[in-house]
Design a protein around this motif. Structure first.
Motif, PDB file in Angstrom:
ATOM      1  N   LEU A 166       0.757  -1.175   0.020  1.00 30.79           N
ATOM      2  CA  LEU A 166       0.107  -0.117   0.059  1.00 30.79           C
ATOM      3  C   LEU A 166       0.790   1.344  -0.033  1.00 30.79           C
ATOM      4  O   LEU A 166       0.739   2.083  -0.861  1.00 30.79           O
ATOM      5  CB  LEU A 166      -0.804   0.060   1.382  1.00 30.79           C
ATOM      6  N   GLU A 167       1.880   1.185   0.767  1.00 27.89           N
ATOM      7  CA  GLU A 167       2.712   2.278   0.926  1.00 27.89           C
ATOM      8  C   GLU A 167       3.469   2.640  -0.553  1.00 27.89           C
ATOM      9  O   GLU A 167       3.718   3.564  -0.753  1.00 27.89           O
ATOM     10  CB  GLU A 167       3.936   2.232   1.847  1.00 27.89           C
ATOM     11  N   PHE A 168       3.777   1.384  -0.940  1.00 25.52           N
ATOM     12  CA  PHE A 168       4.547   1.565  -2.397  1.00 25.52           C
ATOM     13  C   PHE A 168       3.500   2.248  -3.390  1.00 25.52           C
ATOM     14  O   PHE A 168       4.096   3.251  -4.106  1.00 25.52           O
ATOM     15  CB  PHE A 168       4.848   0.147  -2.973  1.00 25.52           C
ATOM     16  N   VAL A 169       2.147   1.995  -3.593  1.00 29.74           N
ATOM     17  CA  VAL A 169       1.373   2.384  -4.442  1.00 29.74           C
ATOM     18  C   VAL A 169       1.255   4.128  -3.992  1.00 29.74           C
ATOM     19  O   VAL A 169       1.182   4.949  -4.950  1.00 29.74           O
ATOM     20  CB  VAL A 169       0.137   1.775  -4.709  1.00 29.74           C
ATOM     21  N   PHE A 170       1.163   4.445  -2.758  1.00 31.01           N
ATOM     22  CA  PHE A 170       0.890   5.759  -2.394  1.00 31.01           C
ATOM     23  C   PHE A 170       2.395   6.790  -2.733  1.00 31.01           C
ATOM     24  O   PHE A 170       2.213   7.457  -3.226  1.00 31.01           O
ATOM     25  CB  PHE A 170       0.699   5.778  -0.859  1.00 31.01           C
ATOM     26  N   LEU A 171       3.496   5.827  -2.575  1.00 26.25           N
ATOM     27  CA  LEU A 171       4.921   6.822  -2.933  1.00 26.25           C
ATOM     28  C   LEU A 171       4.904   6.725  -4.417  1.00 26.25           C
ATOM     29  O   LEU A 171       5.374   7.754  -4.840  1.00 26.25           O
ATOM     30  CB  LEU A 171       5.852   6.132  -2.333  1.00 26.25           C
ATOM     31  N   CYS A 333       2.335  -0.205  13.220  1.00 30.88           N
ATOM     32  CA  CYS A 333       2.917   0.123  11.931  1.00 30.88           C
ATOM     33  C   CYS A 333       2.829   1.664  11.440  1.00 30.88           C
ATOM     34  O   CYS A 333       1.637   2.079  11.236  1.00 30.88           O
ATOM     35  CB  CYS A 333       2.309  -0.714  10.804  1.00 30.88           C
ATOM     36  N   TYR A 334       3.741   2.318  10.970  1.00 29.67           N
ATOM     37  CA  TYR A 334       3.586   3.311  10.253  1.00 29.67           C
ATOM     38  C   TYR A 334       3.147   3.350   8.730  1.00 29.67           C
ATOM     39  O   TYR A 334       3.950   2.189   8.298  1.00 29.67           O
ATOM     40  CB  TYR A 334       4.860   4.281  10.452  1.00 29.67           C
ATOM     41  N   ILE A 335       2.417   3.878   8.286  1.00 31.03           N
ATOM     42  CA  ILE A 335       2.201   3.746   6.776  1.00 31.03           C
ATOM     43  C   ILE A 335       2.441   5.063   6.061  1.00 31.03           C
ATOM     44  O   ILE A 335       1.615   6.317   6.503  1.00 31.03           O
ATOM     45  CB  ILE A 335       0.695   3.368   6.499  1.00 31.03           C
ATOM     46  N   GLU A 336       3.382   5.174   5.353  1.00 29.78           N
ATOM     47  CA  GLU A 336       3.661   6.237   4.552  1.00 29.78           C
ATOM     48  C   GLU A 336       2.664   6.317   3.491  1.00 29.78           C
ATOM     49  O   GLU A 336       2.147   5.260   2.587  1.00 29.78           O
ATOM     50  CB  GLU A 336       5.099   6.123   3.699  1.00 29.78           C
ATOM     51  N   THR A 337       2.063   7.402   3.214  1.00 30.73           N
ATOM     52  CA  THR A 337       1.223   7.675   2.386  1.00 30.73           C
ATOM     53  C   THR A 337       1.042   8.510   1.298  1.00 30.73           C
ATOM     54  O   THR A 337       0.448   9.224   0.530  1.00 30.73           O
ATOM     55  CB  THR A 337      -0.277   8.408   3.301  1.00 30.73           C
ATOM     56  N   GLY A 338       2.510   9.254   1.134  1.00 26.53           N
ATOM     57  CA  GLY A 338       3.076  10.134   0.020  1.00 26.53           C
ATOM     58  C   GLY A 338       2.734  11.442   0.700  1.00 26.53           C
ATOM     59  O   GLY A 338       2.140  11.841   1.471  1.00 26.53           O
ATOM     60  N   GLY A 339       3.553  12.449  -0.252  1.00 23.99           N
ATOM     61  CA  GLY A 339       3.462  13.945   0.056  1.00 23.99           C
ATOM     62  C   GLY A 339       3.919  14.241   1.542  1.00 23.99           C
ATOM     63  O   GLY A 339       3.638  15.028   2.017  1.00 23.99           O
ATOM     64  N   GLY A 378       7.430  10.014  12.238  1.00 25.28           N
ATOM     65  CA  GLY A 378       7.700   8.956  13.061  1.00 25.28           C
ATOM     66  C   GLY A 378       8.621   7.932  12.468  1.00 25.28           C
ATOM     67  O   GLY A 378       9.362   7.261  12.725  1.00 25.28           O
ATOM     68  N   LYS A 379       8.230   7.831  10.955  1.00 24.09           N
ATOM     69  CA  LYS A 379       8.624   6.628  10.272  1.00 24.09           C
ATOM     70  C   LYS A 379       9.977   7.116   9.903  1.00 24.09           C
ATOM     71  O   LYS A 379      11.189   6.069   9.783  1.00 24.09           O
ATOM     72  CB  LYS A 379       7.899   6.590   9.006  1.00 24.09           C
ATOM     73  N   VAL A 380      10.329   8.357   9.610  1.00 21.64           N
ATOM     74  CA  VAL A 380      11.987   8.709   9.303  1.00 21.64           C
ATOM     75  C   VAL A 380      12.706   8.460  10.503  1.00 21.64           C
ATOM     76  O   VAL A 380      13.663   7.975  10.438  1.00 21.64           O
ATOM     77  CB  VAL A 380      11.975  10.102   8.965  1.00 21.64           C
ATOM     78  N   MET A 381      12.289   8.865  11.736  1.00 25.04           N
ATOM     79  CA  MET A 381      12.876   8.811  12.859  1.00 25.04           C
ATOM     80  C   MET A 381      13.008   7.248  13.167  1.00 25.04           C
ATOM     81  O   MET A 381      13.975   7.048  13.940  1.00 25.04           O
ATOM     82  CB  MET A 381      11.896   9.226  14.108  1.00 25.04           C
ATOM     83  N   PHE A 382      12.350   6.437  12.837  1.00 27.80           N
ATOM     84  CA  PHE A 382      12.224   5.205  13.200  1.00 27.80           C
ATOM     85  C   PHE A 382      13.622   4.391  12.871  1.00 27.80           C
ATOM     86  O   PHE A 382      14.133   3.303  13.534  1.00 27.80           O
ATOM     87  CB  PHE A 382      11.364   4.320  12.834  1.00 27.80           C
TER      88      PHE A 382
END
Lengths: 411, 103
Positions: A166-171, A333-339, A378-382
């Motif tokens: 999911l994160e992949f398609v958002f990114l 789980c952190y979910i990257e959603t783009g932007g 949060g995700k970046v810091m992780f």
């Protein structure tokens, strides 16, 4: 001297090694870790490689950098576990005895399980991003791609890090928008599940985001094979989807060591008590992380939470007491959603991801099931937390068991 | 939770339409549930339903792949017997909970 062997030096095995060495006296306990590979991969970072956000050097370090002193390290290939003899047989014929064994052999992608997947288009127009090689090859392809139909497909469940595709398609949506070709790219999310996610509240939130980003979801698609000449994926019920770029989560299975040992289920995951984390078959064997068949996410956060419970129970067994710690399947789980935004989900065996806030002393709170900038940080810091705190088995300000604090059941 | 009368039995269902107690199941109920899905149960159907019930009772999580390895049918055959969503339909008719897929 009593002996503990940890098989596998990934996230789970490394955390356990650090915890055990700290807790057990060196003159009584000999601790050994066995793995065939010397490189530790920061796997959550693989997701960012296709878009050039991370590169090889951002996600690799030497495994040995994270081992405490006073342990035996064996970098060699394991043939099998001989549980009745309390031994590990190495491929060169060496035998290592144990009193207690912790299996942390993880899960692997097996593209060869799907007919036509690892064929002439493999790493040319078909890629995975669960291996460093796949993620880098995909980065190379995307750099030059001028558009077409991007199909993200999940071949089988369960698979590692359920939110990653999911994160992949958002990114991807974000990336193609930024470089100005989003109107030339059609993105489809093709899954064997009945929706983008399986838990109702998270599905609702994520489906909204997918729609907003114009990403089509094709559910209940169970992959039979790939036709390289027609460039289509085909399902068991005869549907075909044409692709120009196929990104795939291949079939996940447990390690070949488990397969050879005859200790796995039909996907070679080890039958494990979901509360105690002890093997269902052998009283002196515990299973940590993706190698277990427990019904929760295959993810580092789960391995990290489960490590605390496994540790407690192993100590009880060593002391001849009843096991009292009970794992609840906690995943976070952190979910990257783009932007530059992200979402966060926190759940366990019984409680689906809920909305509300996630309190984290000193840093949070983070918004649960909300799409915010803070969650992205949060995700970046992780990554820093992973290398410096998590792998070393140090205290984290999060309980191993899920807490209802901040969560909201009816909103 | 909802209770329905099926083939003379009082049967309780979860909100997603699956039986909440596998012990309330019997063959007459299965036939009725199958009829609702426009499926007529033959020998292979029954073998599969019993296979799924045994596996579930043993605590094994059910997957389409494991059915394909069951030596009763292959995956294509499973789709043929329960068209559309074979595992979802078969577990429903077998009186089992909705298969927990990935989280």
């Amino acid at each position: 001297m009593k002996k503990i062997i940890i098989l596998g030096a990934g996230t789970a095995g490394t955390i356990m090694l650090n915890k055990l060495r700290k807790a057990l006296p060196r003159d009584e306990w000999d601790i050994t870790i066995i793995d065939q590979h010397k490189t530790h991969y920061y796997q959550p970072g693989f997701l960012f490689i296709p878009f050039g956000i991370y590169n090889r050097e951002d996600v690799i370090k030497a495994k040995a950098d994270f081992f405490p002193s006073g342990v035996n390290v064996i970098f060699d290939e394991t043939d099998r576990i001989l549980p009745k003899e309390n031994s590990i047989l190495m491929q060169d014929g060496t035998v290592h005895k144990y009193d207690y064994l912790i299996i942390a052999t993880g899960t692997q992608t097996r593209p060869e399980e799907t007919p036509g997947l690892k064929d002439k288009l493999w790493y040319k127009e078909i890629f995975d991003f669960y291996t460093l090689e796949g993620a880098l090859a995909l980065q190379n392809f995307i750099k030059r791609w001028e558009g077409g139909h991007l199909v993200m497909n999940i071949a089988e469940v369960p698979y590692k890090c359920p939110v990653a595709p999911l994160e992949f398609v958002f990114l991807a949506d974000d990336y193609f928008t930024k470089i100005g070709i989003r109107d030339k790219v059609k993105i489809s999310y093709v899954t064997p599940m009945s929706g983008a996610f399986t838990k109702p509240r998270a599905t609702k939130m994520l489906s909204g985001l997918l729609e907003e980003k114009n990403i089509e979801v094709i559910p209940d698609f169970y992959l039979e094979g790939v036709d390289n000449d027609k460039k289509v994926i085909r399902s068991y019920d005869g549907r075909e989807i044409a692709f120009d770029l196929l990104t795939i989560v291949p079939v996940n299975m447990g390690s070949e060591i488990i397969e050879r040992s005859g200790m796995g289920d039909d996907l070679f995951f080890v039958p494990t008590n979901k509360y105690t984390l002890r093997s269902e078959q052998h009283e002196n064997v515990f299973v940590l992380g993706d190698a277990a068949n427990i019904p929760t996410s295959k993810a580092g956060s789960v391995a990290h939470f489960a490590a605390d419970i496994l540790f407690e129970n192993l100590m009880s067994v060593i002391d001849g007491r009843e096991m009292h710690a009970k794992f609840d399947g906690h995943a976070n789980c952190y979910i990257e959603t783009g932007g530059g935004k992200g979402s966060l989900i926190d759940f366990n065996y019984e409680t689906e991801p809920l909305s509300g806030t996630f309190p984290l002393p000193g840093i949070g709170p983070f918004g649960l099931l909300k799409n915010t900038r803070m969650n992205h940080y949060g995700k970046v810091m992780f990554r820093w937390i992973y290398w410096h705190i998590l792998l070393k088995g140090k205290e984290m300000p999060i309980d191993p068991l899920m807490s209802m604090a901040g969560k909201c059941k009816n909103c | 939770m909802e209770t329905k009368n099926i083939a003379g039995n009082s049967v309780s269902f979860t909100e997603d339409g699956y039986m909440s107690d596998m012990n309330e199941w019997n063959e007459d109920i299965a036939k009725e549930l199958a009829k609702e899905e426009n499926i007529e149960l033959g020998d292979l159907h029954w073998k599969l339903l019993n296979f799924l019930r045994e596996k579930h009772a043993a605590g094994v999580s059910l997957t389409i792949r494991s059915v394909g390895k069951s030596s009763i049918v292959d995956i294509k055959g499973f789709y043929g017997l329960f068209p559309g969503g074979p595992l979802k339909l078969a577990t429903k008719i077998a009186g089992l909970p909705k298969p927990a897929s990935c989280v």
